[in-house]
Design a protein around this motif. Structure first.
Motif, PDB file in Angstrom:
ATOM      1  N   TYR A   1       0.864  -1.172   0.000  1.00 45.43           N
ATOM      2  CA  TYR A   1       0.000   0.000   0.000  1.00 45.43           C
ATOM      3  C   TYR A   1       0.908   1.231   0.000  1.00 45.43           C
ATOM      4  O   TYR A   1       1.885   1.276   0.738  1.00 45.43           O
ATOM      5  N   LEU A   2       0.577   2.205  -0.805  1.00 49.77           N
ATOM      6  CA  LEU A   2       1.462   3.346  -1.026  1.00 49.77           C
ATOM      7  C   LEU A   2       0.769   4.643  -0.644  1.00 49.77           C
ATOM      8  O   LEU A   2      -0.439   4.810  -0.885  1.00 49.77           O
ATOM      9  N   PHE A   3       1.538   5.560  -0.094  1.00 51.82           N
ATOM     10  CA  PHE A   3       0.982   6.797   0.443  1.00 51.82           C
ATOM     11  C   PHE A   3       1.883   7.985   0.113  1.00 51.82           C
ATOM     12  O   PHE A   3       3.087   7.830  -0.055  1.00 51.82           O
ATOM     13  N   TRP A   4       1.265   9.149   0.065  1.00 47.31           N
ATOM     14  CA  TRP A   4       1.994  10.410   0.074  1.00 47.31           C
ATOM     15  C   TRP A   4       1.472  11.269   1.221  1.00 47.31           C
ATOM     16  O   TRP A   4       0.256  11.378   1.430  1.00 47.31           O
TER      17      TRP A   4
ATOM     18  N   GLN B   1       0.523  15.497   6.953  1.00 47.48           N
ATOM     19  CA  GLN B   1      -0.862  15.469   6.504  1.00 47.48           C
ATOM     20  C   GLN B   1      -0.996  14.488   5.352  1.00 47.48           C
ATOM     21  O   GLN B   1      -0.211  14.515   4.410  1.00 47.48           O
ATOM     22  N   PHE B   2      -2.001  13.642   5.420  1.00 47.60           N
ATOM     23  CA  PHE B   2      -2.255  12.650   4.398  1.00 47.60           C
ATOM     24  C   PHE B   2      -2.711  13.332   3.101  1.00 47.60           C
ATOM     25  O   PHE B   2      -3.572  14.213   3.113  1.00 47.60           O
TER      26      PHE B   2
ATOM     27  N   PHE C   1      -3.562  17.119  -6.045  1.00 46.94           N
ATOM     28  CA  PHE C   1      -2.467  16.184  -6.284  1.00 46.94           C
ATOM     29  C   PHE C   1      -2.991  14.835  -6.770  1.00 46.94           C
ATOM     30  O   PHE C   1      -4.100  14.428  -6.443  1.00 46.94           O
ATOM     31  N   GLU C   2      -2.157  14.160  -7.527  1.00 51.53           N
ATOM     32  CA  GLU C   2      -2.434  12.807  -7.968  1.00 51.53           C
ATOM     33  C   GLU C   2      -1.127  12.032  -8.005  1.00 51.53           C
ATOM     34  O   GLU C   2      -0.040  12.615  -7.942  1.00 51.53           O
ATOM     35  N   ALA C   3      -1.248  10.729  -8.057  1.00 53.42           N
ATOM     36  CA  ALA C   3      -0.042   9.892  -8.104  1.00 53.42           C
ATOM     37  C   ALA C   3      -0.315   8.695  -8.986  1.00 53.42           C
ATOM     38  O   ALA C   3      -1.436   8.188  -9.052  1.00 53.42           O
TER      39      ALA C   3
ATOM     40  N   PHE D   1       6.604  13.432   1.675  1.00 48.33           N
ATOM     41  CA  PHE D   1       7.101  12.100   2.012  1.00 48.33           C
ATOM     42  C   PHE D   1       6.277  11.034   1.312  1.00 48.33           C
ATOM     43  O   PHE D   1       5.047  11.048   1.371  1.00 48.33           O
ATOM     44  N   CYS D   2       6.977  10.118   0.697  1.00 54.10           N
ATOM     45  CA  CYS D   2       6.373   8.908   0.172  1.00 54.10           C
ATOM     46  C   CYS D   2       6.509   7.820   1.234  1.00 54.10           C
ATOM     47  O   CYS D   2       7.514   7.770   1.954  1.00 54.10           O
ATOM     48  N   ALA D   3       5.505   6.974   1.359  1.00 56.69           N
ATOM     49  CA  ALA D   3       5.558   5.909   2.371  1.00 56.69           C
ATOM     50  C   ALA D   3       4.920   4.650   1.808  1.00 56.69           C
ATOM     51  O   ALA D   3       4.016   4.706   0.971  1.00 56.69           O
ATOM     52  N   VAL D   4       5.398   3.528   2.279  1.00 63.61           N
ATOM     53  CA  VAL D   4       4.867   2.237   1.851  1.00 63.61           C
ATOM     54  C   VAL D   4       4.505   1.426   3.083  1.00 63.61           C
ATOM     55  O   VAL D   4       5.183   1.481   4.107  1.00 63.61           O
ATOM     56  N   ARG D   5       3.424   0.717   2.968  1.00 63.44           N
ATOM     57  CA  ARG D   5       3.007  -0.191   4.025  1.00 63.44           C
ATOM     58  C   ARG D   5       2.992  -1.600   3.452  1.00 63.44           C
ATOM     59  O   ARG D   5       2.258  -1.850   2.489  1.00 63.44           O
TER      60      ARG D   5
END
Lengths: 117, 114
Positions: free
Chosen positions: A32-35, A45-46, A63-65, A90-94
């Motif tokens: 799962y990927l997040f910015w 902030q998400f 924004f989009e990714a 920040f990019c984050a991965v779960r």
């Protein structure tokens, strides 16, 4: 090892121009990927997330990714940058359910976005 | 809806002194996280709670760090004794549970150890 890379410490763009902030990840399976965005002296902030489905996800503030599984990338984009978009991103991965560390977010080092008038 | 609340926002202490940080998560959020954010880096997880249970504390330096989450709501993170290298921002986050994806972050506590 599970990791996230943001290859650019800083991205500079003129107001009104499109912006891209790059992110690649190294996690087995379907993560799962997040910015997230962080303004000075404030928490994260998400912005948006990718869990499954359409590779292009839309989030807050325009924004989009785009998720690219073959390139293991999840670049953040915006068609027209605003001065107020200047912040630390920040990019984050779960890791996916069933894998180790599934409950934690693994963050990249962050990219400073500077939008100039 | 109130966000994640943390206090204090700033703390300056001398090395070898103890320090404690407090976090109040979003109402109804069962999962609580403490992260450490060093200058110029992304946050790193210290400990994760599911209700009262610490389910992942593998990154918590247990010789000097401790945490608790009594009654499954508020949480306290403690350092005793503090070292110069502990200077950082300590972030608290919460989420509805392990099956919920977004984590909501508090403003953080900026610790300076002199």
């Amino acid at each position: 090892a599970q990791s996230v890379a943001q290859p650019e410490d800083q991205v500079n763009v003129a107001e009104g121009n499109p912006l891209t902030v790059k992110c690649t990840y190294s996690v087995s399976g379907n993560p799962y990927l997040f910015w997230y965005v962080q303004y000075p002296n404030r928490g994260l902030q998400f912005l948006l997330k990718y869990i499954t489905g359409d590779n292009l996800v839309k989030g807050s503030y325009g924004f989009e990714a785009e998720f690219n599984k073959s390139q293991t990338s999840f670049h953040l984009k915006k068609p027209s940058a605003l001065v107020s978009d200047s912040a630390l991103y920040f990019c984050a991965v779960r890791p996916p359910h069933g894998s180790s560390n599934t409950g934690k977010l693994i963050f990249g080092q962050g990219t400073t976005l500077q939008v100039k008038p | 809806e109130a966000g994640v609340v943390q206090s204090p926002r700033y703390k300056i202490i001398e090395k070898k002194q103890p320090v404690a940080f407090w976090c109040n998560p979003i109402s109804g959020h069962n999962t609580l996280y403490w992260y450490l954010q060093n200058l110029g880096q992304g946050p790193e997880l210290l400990i994760r709670y599911e209700n009262e249970e610490a389910v992942d504390d593998s990154q918590l330096p247990k010789d000097r760090f401790s945490a608790e989450r009594l009654k499954g709501v508020d949480s306290t993170l403690k350092i005793q004794p503090a070292e110069l290298g502990d200077s950082a921002v300590y972030l608290c986050a919460s989420s509805l549970g392990t099956t919920s994806y977004e984590q909501y972050f508090g403003p953080g506590t900026r610790l300076t150890v002199t």
